[in-house]
Design a protein around this motif. Sequence first.
Motif, PDB file in Angstrom:
ATOM      1  N   ASN A  60       9.063  33.632  -1.276  1.00 50.19           N
ATOM      2  CA  ASN A  60       9.258  32.535  -1.465  1.00 50.19           C
ATOM      3  C   ASN A  60      10.229  33.473  -2.788  1.00 50.19           C
ATOM      4  O   ASN A  60      11.257  32.268  -3.374  1.00 50.19           O
ATOM      5  CB  ASN A  60       7.923  32.871  -3.031  1.00 50.19           C
ATOM      6  CG  ASN A  60       7.547  34.293  -3.945  1.00 50.19           C
ATOM      7  OD1 ASN A  60       8.188  35.002  -3.465  1.00 50.19           O
ATOM      8  ND2 ASN A  60       7.844  33.886  -4.977  1.00 50.19           N
TER       9      ASN A  60
ATOM     10  N   TYR B 275      -1.700  23.536  -4.282  1.00 48.41           N
ATOM     11  CA  TYR B 275      -0.048  22.445  -5.604  1.00 48.41           C
ATOM     12  C   TYR B 275       1.000  23.144  -5.921  1.00 48.41           C
ATOM     13  O   TYR B 275       2.188  22.408  -5.563  1.00 48.41           O
ATOM     14  CB  TYR B 275      -0.432  23.457  -6.706  1.00 48.41           C
ATOM     15  CG  TYR B 275      -0.204  24.662  -7.612  1.00 48.41           C
ATOM     16  CD1 TYR B 275      -1.218  26.362  -6.664  1.00 48.41           C
ATOM     17  CD2 TYR B 275       1.391  24.957  -7.594  1.00 48.41           C
ATOM     18  CE1 TYR B 275      -0.133  27.270  -6.819  1.00 48.41           C
ATOM     19  CE2 TYR B 275       1.877  26.752  -7.850  1.00 48.41           C
ATOM     20  CZ  TYR B 275       0.836  27.603  -7.776  1.00 48.41           C
ATOM     21  OH  TYR B 275       0.970  28.220  -7.886  1.00 48.41           O
ATOM     22  N   LYS B 276       1.308  23.903  -3.828  1.00 50.76           N
ATOM     23  CA  LYS B 276       2.755  23.928  -3.773  1.00 50.76           C
ATOM     24  C   LYS B 276       2.750  22.896  -1.803  1.00 50.76           C
ATOM     25  O   LYS B 276       4.444  22.771  -2.262  1.00 50.76           O
ATOM     26  CB  LYS B 276       2.773  25.433  -2.626  1.00 50.76           C
ATOM     27  CG  LYS B 276       2.737  26.704  -3.756  1.00 50.76           C
ATOM     28  CD  LYS B 276       3.412  26.511  -4.973  1.00 50.76           C
ATOM     29  CE  LYS B 276       3.157  28.712  -5.751  1.00 50.76           C
ATOM     30  NZ  LYS B 276       4.189  28.717  -6.433  1.00 50.76           N
TER      31      LYS B 276
ATOM     32  N   ALA C 224      -4.377  31.667  -5.682  1.00 51.77           N
ATOM     33  CA  ALA C 224      -3.998  32.818  -4.083  1.00 51.77           C
ATOM     34  C   ALA C 224      -4.412  34.190  -4.937  1.00 51.77           C
ATOM     35  O   ALA C 224      -5.531  34.837  -4.421  1.00 51.77           O
ATOM     36  CB  ALA C 224      -2.821  32.418  -3.635  1.00 51.77           C
ATOM     37  N   THR C 225      -4.085  33.771  -6.310  1.00 51.69           N
ATOM     38  CA  THR C 225      -3.728  35.363  -6.783  1.00 51.69           C
ATOM     39  C   THR C 225      -5.299  36.384  -6.456  1.00 51.69           C
ATOM     40  O   THR C 225      -6.164  36.866  -6.616  1.00 51.69           O
ATOM     41  CB  THR C 225      -3.474  35.561  -8.214  1.00 51.69           C
ATOM     42  OG1 THR C 225      -1.741  34.897  -7.891  1.00 51.69           O
ATOM     43  CG2 THR C 225      -2.911  36.869  -8.933  1.00 51.69           C
TER      44      THR C 225
ATOM     45  N   ASP D 196      -0.013  35.931   3.281  1.00 51.44           N
ATOM     46  CA  ASP D 196       0.301  35.137   1.764  1.00 51.44           C
ATOM     47  C   ASP D 196       1.038  34.023   2.630  1.00 51.44           C
ATOM     48  O   ASP D 196       2.500  34.157   2.861  1.00 51.44           O
ATOM     49  CB  ASP D 196       0.945  36.054   0.450  1.00 51.44           C
ATOM     50  CG  ASP D 196       1.689  35.157  -0.498  1.00 51.44           C
ATOM     51  OD1 ASP D 196       0.970  33.904   0.274  1.00 51.44           O
ATOM     52  OD2 ASP D 196       2.001  35.701  -1.093  1.00 51.44           O
TER      53      ASP D 196
ATOM     54  N   SER E 193      -1.926  27.578  -1.406  1.00 48.42           N
ATOM     55  CA  SER E 193      -2.203  27.118  -2.616  1.00 48.42           C
ATOM     56  C   SER E 193      -1.716  25.669  -2.054  1.00 48.42           C
ATOM     57  O   SER E 193      -0.325  25.519  -2.036  1.00 48.42           O
ATOM     58  CB  SER E 193      -1.370  27.449  -3.434  1.00 48.42           C
ATOM     59  OG  SER E 193      -1.968  28.596  -4.006  1.00 48.42           O
TER      60      SER E 193
HETATM   61  C1  LIG Z   1       4.688  33.339  -2.364  1.00 52.95           C
HETATM   62  C2  LIG Z   1       3.630  32.973  -3.110  1.00 52.95           C
HETATM   63  N1  LIG Z   1       2.635  34.239  -3.045  1.00 52.95           N
HETATM   64  C3  LIG Z   1       1.563  34.085  -3.949  1.00 52.95           C
HETATM   65  C4  LIG Z   1       1.607  33.368  -5.447  1.00 52.95           C
HETATM   66  C5  LIG Z   1       0.835  33.475  -6.216  1.00 52.95           C
HETATM   67  O1  LIG Z   1       0.311  32.013  -5.719  1.00 52.95           O
HETATM   68  P1  LIG Z   1      -1.335  31.276  -7.299  1.00 52.95           P
HETATM   69  O2  LIG Z   1      -0.495  31.209  -8.185  1.00 52.95           O
HETATM   70  O3  LIG Z   1      -1.946  30.123  -6.133  1.00 52.95           O
HETATM   71  O4  LIG Z   1      -2.079  32.222  -7.039  1.00 52.95           O
HETATM   72  C6  LIG Z   1       2.587  32.274  -4.693  1.00 52.95           C
HETATM   73  C7  LIG Z   1       3.093  31.268  -6.101  1.00 52.95           C
HETATM   74  O5  LIG Z   1       4.257  31.105  -6.628  1.00 52.95           O
HETATM   75  C8  LIG Z   1       3.841  32.160  -4.462  1.00 52.95           C
HETATM   76  O6  LIG Z   1       4.397  31.685  -3.963  1.00 52.95           O
END
Ligand SMILES: Cc1ncc(COP(=O)(O)O)c(C=O)c1O
Length: 405
Positions: free
Chosen positions: A168, A219-220, A87-88, A194, A217
Motif C-alpha cells: 500500500n 472500503y478499498k 483486516a487488522t 494481505d 477490505s
Molecule cells: C495493504 C493493507 N493492509 C492492511 C490494511 C489494514 O486494513 P484495515 O483497515 O481493514 O484493517 C491496509 C489499510 O490501509 C492496507 O492498505
Amino acid sequence: MTYDVGALRAEIPALQSGVAHFDGPGGTQTPARVAAAIADALTGPLSIRGRLTPGEVNAENLVQGFRRAVADLVGGDPSGVVFGRSATQLTYDVARTLAKDWSPGDEVVVSRLDHDANIRPWIQAAERAGARVRWADFDPQTGELPPSAVGDLLTDRTRLVAVTAASNLLGTVPDVAGIARLVHRHPGALLHVDGVHYAAHAFVDQPGLGADLFVCSPYKFLGPHHGVLTASPELLERLRPDKLLPSADTVPERFELGTLPYESLAGTIAAIDVLAGLAGLAGDGPGGRRDRLRTAFAAIERHEGALRERLEAGLAGLPGVTQRSRATERTPTLLLTFDGRTSADASVFLAARGVHAPAGSFYAVEASRHLGLGDTGGLRVGLSPYNDENDVDRLLEGLEAFLRS
Ligand SMILES: Cc1ncc(COP(=O)(O)O)c(C=O)c1O
C-alpha cells in the motif's frame, strides 16, 4: 470492451464536489447504489438471521448473498468467507488462533514490504508462543520482493508466512504464486496473504495465488468499512478460535463474533455488483458474476494503467520529484518525495487546490524505514477506478505549482 469512467463518476455523489481524489488506497469514495443498499437493509424489516419472520429471512439472505459475492470476488468457496470489522482485526484473530499450535523453536516469516497489519499480529503471536520471527527484505532501490527473499528463510519449522499481494506504500506486486510454491514445499507452513491493496486493482484468484488465508477490505474497493478473511472451509474446520459457548460452531460462523452488521454486508454485495458492472456488460449478461468481475478488472487495469502512464510521463518532466515506486509489477500507486520540501507540505498545497493526495507512511512503517524515509514516508498518489485524465492533469499542475512556490 467499453470502460465508461464518466458513468462511474456520475454514480458517486462525493465526486460531484469537484475534488480530484488520489486517496483511494486509504479508502475509496462510495457509489450511491452502495449507500442505498445499506439504507434498504436497515429500513426493511431486519432481525437476527433466521428463517421465520421477514426480518429474519432478510438477514439470512444478506449473509448468504455476502458470502457468494465475496467468493465471486476472490475465487473461493462461500463457506470460507469470514466477516470482520477490519483486516487488522481478522489478522489478529487468526494469528492468535494459529499460534495456539505453535511451540518454542517454530518460525514465522514476515516481510518488510507489508502494512503493519500483516506484521505486528504475527510478531506478537510468535512472541507469546516462543516462536522465532524471520524477516524477508525487499530491495529498497527497486521495491521488489522476489520469491527467493522469502524462500531462503523457510525451514521445516516454518509455521506461517505472511506477505502482501501488493504494497500500500509502493504498489509493488510480489510474485505471490511463486512464494506460495516455495512455502508449500514445507507441509507445516501456511501462507497468509494481505490482499487489502491488491483487491482494489486486480482480479483476485486466491487458489491461483496459493494463499491459504487471504484478507481484504471492501472500503478499498467502493464498499463499506469492514474486512473479510477467506480460506478453504477445510482449513477453517481445523482451526479453533475462542468463541462463546452458545454461538454457532459451524464454519465460517465460528470465526464471526457476535451479531453481523447486515447493512454492511448489503453494502459490500452492492459494491461487488458495481465492480462487476464496470465491464460494461448488463447485470445479467453472459457469464456469472465471477466472469464479469474478471472482465471488469481487466478493464480497470487498462484504465488505471493508461492514467498511470500519463501521470508518470508528467512526473518525469518535474525536476525535484523522486518517484519511489519502481517495481516491474505494481499497482497504480506512486510514492513521491521532493528535493528540499516535505511531502506533508505538498499534500497541504494540493488539498488547497481540491486535489487530495495524503502524505505519510500509511502504517507500512517497516517499508518506509527500509526505504530510508523514516516514519515520514512520502506523498502517496493512488489511482482508483473513478479517476480520469482531468484528475491526473490537475495533480500534475498542482505539483508544478508547488515546486515553483
Ligand atoms: C495493504 C493493507 N493492509 C492492511 C490494511 C489494514 O486494513 P484495515 O483497515 O481493514 O484493517 C491496509 C489499510 O490501509 C492496507 O492498505
